[in-house]
Design a protein around this motif. Sequence first.
Motif, PDB file in Angstrom:
ATOM      1  N   LEU A 461       0.822  -1.210   0.000  1.00  0.00           N
ATOM      2  CA  LEU A 461       0.000   0.000   0.000  1.00  0.00           C
ATOM      3  C   LEU A 461       0.857   1.260   0.000  1.00  0.00           C
ATOM      4  N   TRP A 462       2.105   1.104   0.168  1.00  0.00           N
ATOM      5  CA  TRP A 462       3.017   2.230   0.316  1.00  0.00           C
ATOM      6  C   TRP A 462       4.135   2.116  -0.710  1.00  0.00           C
ATOM      7  N   TYR A 512       8.306   0.303   6.203  1.00  0.00           N
ATOM      8  CA  TYR A 512       7.340   0.071   5.132  1.00  0.00           C
ATOM      9  C   TYR A 512       6.067  -0.570   5.691  1.00  0.00           C
ATOM     10  N   THR A 513       6.214  -1.462   6.649  1.00  0.00           N
ATOM     11  CA  THR A 513       5.039  -2.046   7.294  1.00  0.00           C
ATOM     12  C   THR A 513       4.312  -0.989   8.110  1.00  0.00           C
ATOM     13  N   THR A 514       5.060  -0.117   8.781  1.00  0.00           N
ATOM     14  CA  THR A 514       4.438   0.980   9.533  1.00  0.00           C
ATOM     15  C   THR A 514       3.584   1.846   8.611  1.00  0.00           C
ATOM     16  N   MET A 515       4.108   2.168   7.436  1.00  0.00           N
ATOM     17  CA  MET A 515       3.368   3.039   6.531  1.00  0.00           C
ATOM     18  C   MET A 515       2.139   2.331   5.963  1.00  0.00           C
ATOM     19  N   VAL A 516       2.247   1.033   5.745  1.00  0.00           N
ATOM     20  CA  VAL A 516       1.071   0.269   5.320  1.00  0.00           C
ATOM     21  C   VAL A 516      -0.008   0.344   6.396  1.00  0.00           C
ATOM     22  N   ASP A 517       0.384   0.213   7.659  1.00  0.00           N
ATOM     23  CA  ASP A 517      -0.605   0.272   8.735  1.00  0.00           C
ATOM     24  C   ASP A 517      -1.152   1.679   8.934  1.00  0.00           C
ATOM     25  N   LEU A 518      -0.365   2.705   8.583  1.00  0.00           N
ATOM     26  CA  LEU A 518      -0.905   4.065   8.597  1.00  0.00           C
ATOM     27  C   LEU A 518      -2.060   4.171   7.603  1.00  0.00           C
ATOM     28  N   ILE A 519      -1.851   3.635   6.415  1.00  0.00           N
ATOM     29  CA  ILE A 519      -2.881   3.696   5.375  1.00  0.00           C
ATOM     30  C   ILE A 519      -4.082   2.839   5.755  1.00  0.00           C
ATOM     31  N   ARG A 520      -3.817   1.743   6.454  1.00  0.00           N
ATOM     32  CA  ARG A 520      -4.914   0.872   6.910  1.00  0.00           C
ATOM     33  C   ARG A 520      -5.683   1.480   8.080  1.00  0.00           C
ATOM     34  N   GLY A 521      -5.170   2.565   8.692  1.00  0.00           N
ATOM     35  CA  GLY A 521      -5.883   3.236   9.764  1.00  0.00           C
ATOM     36  C   GLY A 521      -5.509   2.797  11.160  1.00  0.00           C
ATOM     37  N   ASP A 522      -4.431   2.037  11.318  1.00  0.00           N
ATOM     38  CA  ASP A 522      -4.010   1.577  12.647  1.00  0.00           C
ATOM     39  C   ASP A 522      -3.100   2.634  13.271  1.00  0.00           C
ATOM     40  N   HIS A 523      -3.687   3.744  13.685  1.00  0.00           N
ATOM     41  CA  HIS A 523      -2.927   4.914  14.124  1.00  0.00           C
ATOM     42  C   HIS A 523      -2.080   4.633  15.349  1.00  0.00           C
ATOM     43  N   GLU A 524      -2.600   3.856  16.294  1.00  0.00           N
ATOM     44  CA  GLU A 524      -1.832   3.633  17.524  1.00  0.00           C
ATOM     45  C   GLU A 524      -0.593   2.786  17.257  1.00  0.00           C
ATOM     46  N   GLN A 525      -0.696   1.797  16.377  1.00  0.00           N
ATOM     47  CA  GLN A 525       0.468   0.988  16.034  1.00  0.00           C
ATOM     48  C   GLN A 525       1.537   1.851  15.360  1.00  0.00           C
ATOM     49  N   PRO A 560      26.072   7.609   9.785  1.00  0.00           N
ATOM     50  CA  PRO A 560      24.666   7.912   9.527  1.00  0.00           C
ATOM     51  C   PRO A 560      24.247   7.426   8.128  1.00  0.00           C
ATOM     52  N   HIS A 561      23.164   6.686   8.084  1.00  0.00           N
ATOM     53  CA  HIS A 561      22.668   6.086   6.852  1.00  0.00           C
ATOM     54  C   HIS A 561      21.558   6.968   6.297  1.00  0.00           C
ATOM     55  N   VAL A 562      21.705   7.419   5.054  1.00  0.00           N
ATOM     56  CA  VAL A 562      20.779   8.401   4.503  1.00  0.00           C
ATOM     57  C   VAL A 562      19.383   7.824   4.330  1.00  0.00           C
ATOM     58  N   THR A 563      19.268   6.604   3.833  1.00  0.00           N
ATOM     59  CA  THR A 563      17.936   6.028   3.632  1.00  0.00           C
ATOM     60  C   THR A 563      17.240   5.815   4.969  1.00  0.00           C
ATOM     61  N   GLY A 564      18.006   5.438   5.990  1.00  0.00           N
ATOM     62  CA  GLY A 564      17.432   5.332   7.328  1.00  0.00           C
ATOM     63  C   GLY A 564      16.881   6.658   7.804  1.00  0.00           C
ATOM     64  N   ALA A 565      17.634   7.743   7.571  1.00  0.00           N
ATOM     65  CA  ALA A 565      17.180   9.074   7.968  1.00  0.00           C
ATOM     66  C   ALA A 565      15.981   9.509   7.139  1.00  0.00           C
ATOM     67  N   CYS A 566      16.030   9.240   5.816  1.00  0.00           N
ATOM     68  CA  CYS A 566      14.937   9.662   4.939  1.00  0.00           C
ATOM     69  C   CYS A 566      13.618   8.989   5.307  1.00  0.00           C
ATOM     70  N   ASN A 567      13.674   7.707   5.614  1.00  0.00           N
ATOM     71  CA  ASN A 567      12.437   7.013   5.957  1.00  0.00           C
ATOM     72  C   ASN A 567      11.847   7.520   7.260  1.00  0.00           C
ATOM     73  N   TYR A 568      12.704   7.979   8.175  1.00  0.00           N
ATOM     74  CA  TYR A 568      12.176   8.622   9.378  1.00  0.00           C
ATOM     75  C   TYR A 568      11.439   9.908   9.009  1.00  0.00           C
ATOM     76  N   ALA A 569      12.079  10.752   8.196  1.00  0.00           N
ATOM     77  CA  ALA A 569      11.462  12.024   7.811  1.00  0.00           C
ATOM     78  C   ALA A 569      10.145  11.805   7.090  1.00  0.00           C
ATOM     79  N   ILE A 570      10.114  10.828   6.197  1.00  0.00           N
ATOM     80  CA  ILE A 570       8.901  10.539   5.442  1.00  0.00           C
ATOM     81  C   ILE A 570       7.799  10.041   6.381  1.00  0.00           C
ATOM     82  N   MET A 571       8.172   9.200   7.340  1.00  0.00           N
ATOM     83  CA  MET A 571       7.187   8.670   8.282  1.00  0.00           C
ATOM     84  C   MET A 571       6.519   9.800   9.058  1.00  0.00           C
TER      85      MET A 571
END
Length: 831
Positions: A461-462, A512-525, A560-571
Amino acid sequence: MRLTRLMMLGTCLLAATTVLAAEPAPDALSFDYFTNNWNVVGLKDYTFGARITPKNELVLANKTPVEIRVGADRVLLSRKNPKLAMDGWMPIILVTAEDGPVHYEVAYWATPLPDVKDWRKAFDWPTEGENFLTWIRVNATNTSDKPVEASVELGPNAAAKAPGTPEQQRAVQTGKVHSRRHAWSWHLPPGGTAGNVARYPFFAVDDPKKYDQEDPQLWLHRTREYWRGVMDRAAEIEVPCRKASEALLAAHVCQLIANDHGEVHGGEDFYDRFYPRDGAYQVMELEEAGLAESAAKAVEHYLEWQDEEGRFRGGGNQGKQLDANGQSVWTLWQYAKITGDREFLQRVYPRMLRAVRWTMKARRATAPPFTGVLHAAPADGECLWQGKHHIVGYDVWNLRGMLCTADAATILGKTADAEELAAEAAAYRRDIDAAWKKTGLKHFPPSWETAGTHWGNTETLWPTELFARDDPRVAALSRHVREDFAGGFIEGTMQWKGTGSVEAIHPYMGAYTTMVDLIRGDHEQVVVDFYWYLLHSTAAHAFPEGIYYKRRMAWSHTIPHVTGACNYAIMLRHMLVHEAGDELHLLSAVPDWWLADGQQIHIKRLPTHFGEMAMTVRGTSEGVEVELDRPQRQTPKKIVLHRPRSRPLVGKLEGIEVVMRADQKKRWDFPTVVSLYNQSNPPPVWIAPDVPSLTTGKPASCSTHLPGCLPKLANDGYRGNTDAYWATDTDKQNDPDPSWQVDLEQPTPVGRVVVVGYYGDRRYYGFTVETSLDGKRWGMVADRRDNKEPSTAAGHTCRFEPRAVRYIRVTQTHNSANTGRHLVEVMAYPK
C-alpha cells in the motif's frame, strides 16, 4: 532479561494519554543507542565528508584519523565521551570529557577553505574544488574552587586507519599526508576557561599554517547561519516532541551532506554511490522537505540509468535486481505530482512508457509455472542472491510503475495509452493473484517460492496503494512480520534474518510495514513504531541501516545512513499529512498527547500533490483548534481531518471532513520507549578497558590483515569489545597460515596467555600459542588446533611453566564459521 516484545512491558508502565508533560526528560534526550555512534561533518553536495568515529576521531582523506587526548595522562577520547549536535540538529558535533575537575568540550565542524573567492557559494556547492576545512575547537573549564592544569594533545595518526566500511567507492588516496600536531596547556583559575583550535583541510595541503589566523568564532557563526538559512527556506514541521523535531532537521542535513553534486548517495564513505532503489525514497524526502532545488537535480540522474531495452537498472549489487525499474518510474511520476511540473512529465513520459514496455515483455517471457510475473533474479533485501527465486517485491514495484505511467498518460491526455496500460495492469494483477494462490499462504511472501526475508513484498500500500486497504493478504502480512516471522518484531522493529542465524533488526525496512498500517488506519500501532524508530538513533540523531541488536551496533559501520534518515522524515510527514490518491488526509496517526491542552503542531511551506500548504494545530482545554492554508494548485477530492474522540474540533473548517477515531490506549513518547529499553537490560554502549596485561599497547604485527582490522586491535585492552579486532581471511588475503604476534620489548616472565577469538555466535577457532626470546627460535606452549569450544569473552586460558618471553605468536588454524581469522584480544600474565 532480554525481551523480544519490549512493548509488553508498557502495559504496567504507561499512563493515560491526556496529562503528561510534552518535553522529553534530559536523560532521554541524551540517549544514544549505538556502540558505534559514527557521525559526519561536511558541506552540501561535496564529494567527501569528514566522518567522526565512535572514539571521536575526525577522519580526513586517506582514512587518517585525528586523535584527541585530554588531561594530565593524555587520555584518548573514547566511546565513553558522548556526541551531541549543536542546536540539537546541526552538523556541528559536540563531545564532552571529564578529567577530575576539568571539563573539556570539543566541537567539530566544516567550512569552505577560507581563501576561496566566494565563501557563501562554496558553502552551498563545491564551486572551487572538493577540498574544505575541518575545525576542532577544544575548550577546558575548571569546575573547582582551586587552580588546576588542563592539557590537550591532538593530531593525525596515519598508522591507525579508520575502520573499514562496505563498498568504499569513494575512498581516496592522495600523495600528501597530514602530519601537523598540536599540544596546548593552560593554568586555569577557579571557574576559569581556556581553549584553542586546530584547522585541518580535508585533503592535506603544502602550507596548512596559512589558515592559522582564521577566526573560529566567525567561521562557526557562518556555519550556523548557513544551515539555518537552508532550513528557513525548506518546509517547516515542528511537533511537541523535541527529539522528533530535531531528528527531522538532522535527517535533512544528513542527506544534503551525503549528496554528491546533486546525486543522492547512501552515506559518506559507505554506499557512496547512486542507487535508484534507495534513491527513490531519498528524492521523495527532498521533495517533501521543500528542498526543491536539490530534488530537481537529484531526479535528473534517474534518466542516465535507463538501458537500450528501456529498463531502469540499479547500481552496484542492484544491477541484476528488478525493482529499480518500477521504482525509477514511480520516482519520475512522484516528482511530477508533487511539483505539478507538466513539462517535466511530458519530457519523461516516453522514458516511463519504455520502462513499462520492458516489464510487459519480460513478464510474458517467464517460464511456467510463473508466467505472468517477472523472471527469477538475485535479491539483496530478501537475502536471495542466487538468482533462483521470483521476487514478489519486483512485481509489486513494476506493477506500481505501470499504474503510475497509466496515471501520467491520463494527465497528459494520452487516452489510448492510458487504456492500454490500465488493461495491462489488470492482467498483471490477475497473474500476481494466481502466483499468490500457488503459495498456499494467507500473506504475500518475499518470493513466490516463499523463501527469503521480508522487504519489497511489504510495500503493498506504500508509497501508493496497489491493493484495497482491507485486502486480507495485506493485513495478514503485517500480522505475520510483527508476530510470527522469526518470532516477530524485536525492539518494536522488523527482523532481517539473512542466512543462517543472523540476529539483526532493520528499522527502515520495518518502516514500510508501519506506513502500510498508517494507510490501513491503525494509528496507535504507527505511533508505537514511530517511537521505536526514534530509539534506534544516536543522541545526535544519526540513523542506521541494519542493527545487530545484541551488540547495539549498526552493521558494517553504516551510520549515519541516509535512507534510514529519509524514511524517518517521510514517516513523520505522512503521520501529519498524507496523500491518498485524490484525497488529502491530515493527522492520520499522531500521538494523542501532541493534541493535548497547550501543545502545538506547526507546518509551513509543505509541498503536497495538490500544492503547498500550511497548518497550525493547537490543543486547548476545549479541544483542538486547526488553522489550515489549503493547497491551491489543485483541489483535493476531499480533505479529511482525523482526531481522537476526546479532542473535539473547536470551531469550524468549511469543506473539511472530520473523522473521529478511538483514543489511544497508552501514551507513547521518547522517554517511555527509552525507559522500556533500559528495563530490558541492554548491553552497555561503552565497555571500560580491562586491567592491562603484559601485551596491552605493545608493538603488534601480523602476517596479513583486512582493511581496518589492524594487529594492534588484538592487544588494545578491550576483550569485551567485538567491534575492534585483528582479522584476516585465508582466501581473500591468500594467507593459508595466518599469524599474529606481539613484542613485549624486553624479556618478561610469562606463564599464562589468554586468547579471545571473535564471539557472539556458536563459532570456534583452532589455534596455537608460541613464545620466543629472539623472534627466530620459537617454542609451542599451547596446542589447541583441535579446539571445538565456542569463543566467549572469557577467552581460552593457556597455562604453562613460567619462562622468559619477549615475543608471543598466535596462529589460528581454523574457524568453524568462515575463512576468516579473528582475535579480539590476546593477554599475557606472569602466572
